[in-house]
Design a protein around this motif. Sequence first.
Motif, PDB file in Angstrom:
ATOM      1  N   GLY A   1       5.528 -18.311  -7.392  1.00  0.00           N
ATOM      2  CA  GLY A   1       6.361 -18.881  -6.339  1.00  0.00           C
ATOM      3  C   GLY A   1       7.801 -18.430  -6.352  1.00  0.00           C
ATOM      4  O   GLY A   1       8.623 -18.953  -5.587  1.00  0.00           O
TER       5      GLY A   1
ATOM      6  N   LYS B   1       7.091 -10.989  -5.916  1.00  0.00           N
ATOM      7  CA  LYS B   1       7.085 -11.631  -4.596  1.00  0.00           C
ATOM      8  C   LYS B   1       5.676 -12.004  -4.151  1.00  0.00           C
ATOM      9  O   LYS B   1       5.497 -12.921  -3.338  1.00  0.00           O
ATOM     10  CB  LYS B   1       7.724 -10.708  -3.556  1.00  0.00           C
TER      11      LYS B   1
ATOM     12  N   SER C   1       1.392 -16.940  -2.014  1.00  0.00           N
ATOM     13  CA  SER C   1       2.511 -16.167  -1.472  1.00  0.00           C
ATOM     14  C   SER C   1       2.136 -15.542  -0.135  1.00  0.00           C
ATOM     15  O   SER C   1       1.054 -14.950  -0.002  1.00  0.00           O
ATOM     16  CB  SER C   1       2.905 -15.061  -2.457  1.00  0.00           C
TER      17      SER C   1
ATOM     18  N   TYR D   1       9.135 -15.924  -5.127  1.00  0.00           N
ATOM     19  CA  TYR D   1       9.538 -15.251  -3.896  1.00  0.00           C
ATOM     20  C   TYR D   1      10.490 -16.098  -3.052  1.00  0.00           C
ATOM     21  O   TYR D   1      11.287 -15.565  -2.278  1.00  0.00           O
ATOM     22  CB  TYR D   1       8.310 -14.864  -3.057  1.00  0.00           C
TER      23      TYR D   1
ATOM     24  N   ASP E   1       4.909 -17.816   7.253  1.00  0.00           N
ATOM     25  CA  ASP E   1       5.016 -18.748   6.142  1.00  0.00           C
ATOM     26  C   ASP E   1       5.868 -19.958   6.527  1.00  0.00           C
ATOM     27  O   ASP E   1       6.861 -19.836   7.240  1.00  0.00           O
ATOM     28  CB  ASP E   1       5.658 -18.058   4.927  1.00  0.00           C
TER      29      ASP E   1
END
Length: 618
Positions: A549, A597, A479, A551, A114
């Motif tokens: 979002g 998450k 995510s 997380y 990510d």
Amino acid sequence: MRKSVRFFQPLTILCAICLLINIQHANAGQSNSLMDISTDGKLLACSNRDNGSVSIIDLKSHKILSEIKVGKHPEGVSFLGKTHLLVTAVYDEDLVVFLDADAGKQIGQTEVFDEPYGVVSTKDGKKIFVTLDYPGRIVEIDTNSKKVTREFSSGKHLRGIAISNDDQNLFTTEYYTALVRQIDLTNGSTIDEWPGGSTDNLSRQITLHPHRAKAYLPHIRSRITVAHGAGSIFPIVSIVDTKSGEGKRRRKIPMDSFQGARVTSNPWDTAITPDGKTFFVVFAGTDDLYVCNVIDDDYRELTFRASLRLGHNPRAVRVAPNGKTFYVYNALDFNVVAYDTRTLRPQAIIDVASNPLGEEILLGKRLFYTALQPMSSRLWISCASCHPDGQPDGKTWHNPEGLRNTQSLAGMAWTHPIHWSADRDEVQDFEHTIRGPLMQGNGLVRGRINPSLAAPNKGLSRALDAMSAYSNTHKFTLSPHAKKGLNPSAERGRKLFFSKQTQCATCHTGPFLTDSVPSKKFIRHDVGTAVDNPGEEMGPAYDTPTLLGVYRTAPYLSHGKAQTLEDVFTKYNHDDKHGKTSQLSKQDISDLAEYLKALPYEDPIPKAKAAGLVKVEK
């Protein structure tokens, strides 16, 4: 762009103190930036965040050779060793993209977990190292196979990265704390670190001195306990003594007191000439640059030489290998400007991309990022100082209305009203903030404006409507915790979330998991969180925030005291007013957190449109 050059000392004095930089020196490794220059000095690569591209420039002719599409929101770029091959970190698509600058095309991709941000290459070009902003990792990629060969954690939210000249060590910065770590590349372990202060924030980049054991990082200082005062955000260049052993030093140089009372805003990138004697720092909020002398005394470190006016939102500065020229990337002019290092005069303006935003959104984005009039009279703050690229700054501010945790702007167009207290029903109401004690700007509307939540301020000013239009463009990314779908724990958490047992979905409902939607009727809820905010002036009822979002947006709740999602369900859920969770087991709580998450695991917009929800365009 504005081409004028501003000097704070007579040109004769400037030329006298400027040093001739004609000798090629060895660089102390690389540092991440939106620009990089090939080691032979022939090519410059520039990543264009808004265009989703990387531009290649011939530095002899100052002509653009190609613009290569790479994906949504590229950030760092780096040439591989002495070649004309390069890589870029594509932030919103979780990709590291390999390019051939001579051919002007992509030659490969590597998927990462990510938010890849900074990237550097070893001297032989065989390996690259990439920081992952979330969750705070470094990945090593073999440039031949384009496969990840190692991955190791190194704190939280990593952005800045530099590699030593011997390829033995990495230096990284945490985005929200400005903490610097030294990583031993033989085993990936942290061998040293230099913490920032409790108020240090938004550190994107780190530069190593070519000859001395020094590292330089631009960042801001966020004094969250000062609501307005004489300013609460300060531009800083921190200098770290990277020598091992006792007596290690880290010094902050406040850029707003560096040259008399001259205020600058949002330092973004730095660079040093190959001889190590001249230092540059660009300020993305005030559209200027400081040229400094590097002082080898372990005390003053930098002294002021001159200041240049730049274009809109400068985000990168790089120096040619021969030291004779430096280059500035003006992100919202979509150009690179070449300057003579000795005279500081512009030599060429190179358009690297066209405006992909349209005139209205571009105007709005320029206003959002500037700390100049008509947005601010004191130059110290812009909207982007707390909401860079629409993200939160990770801080909880002591505002006049109470503690307020900075929120992301993602999805805001679908989730009006705005603020924890729903005290703004349109972005145009922020004209009050622009004119108020925080920014003290002239404002974007001529004449009187309507009170918040009263008659619309939309339509009173083209510029104000443009800023609103830009502010409403921010979207969610999916995510990384749900790339392969919901795992078993998240599936259990989803069932709990939507169950009558917890009642979470009573308020967190619909495509954006919030009952806050653009309408004439506002819905606020007292969920018991105001008891932890003794300075609250507008509660105890709050607007329901989206959960998409979350997380990556800790801390949580309006007061920002919940450090984890588990804290939200336990420590700060008084009397089960914020969902019925006191009866849940530790495994249930963990499952709920795992589900949150994973949000969003699908694009919410198609469902929002199908449900007939209203999107605010501006």
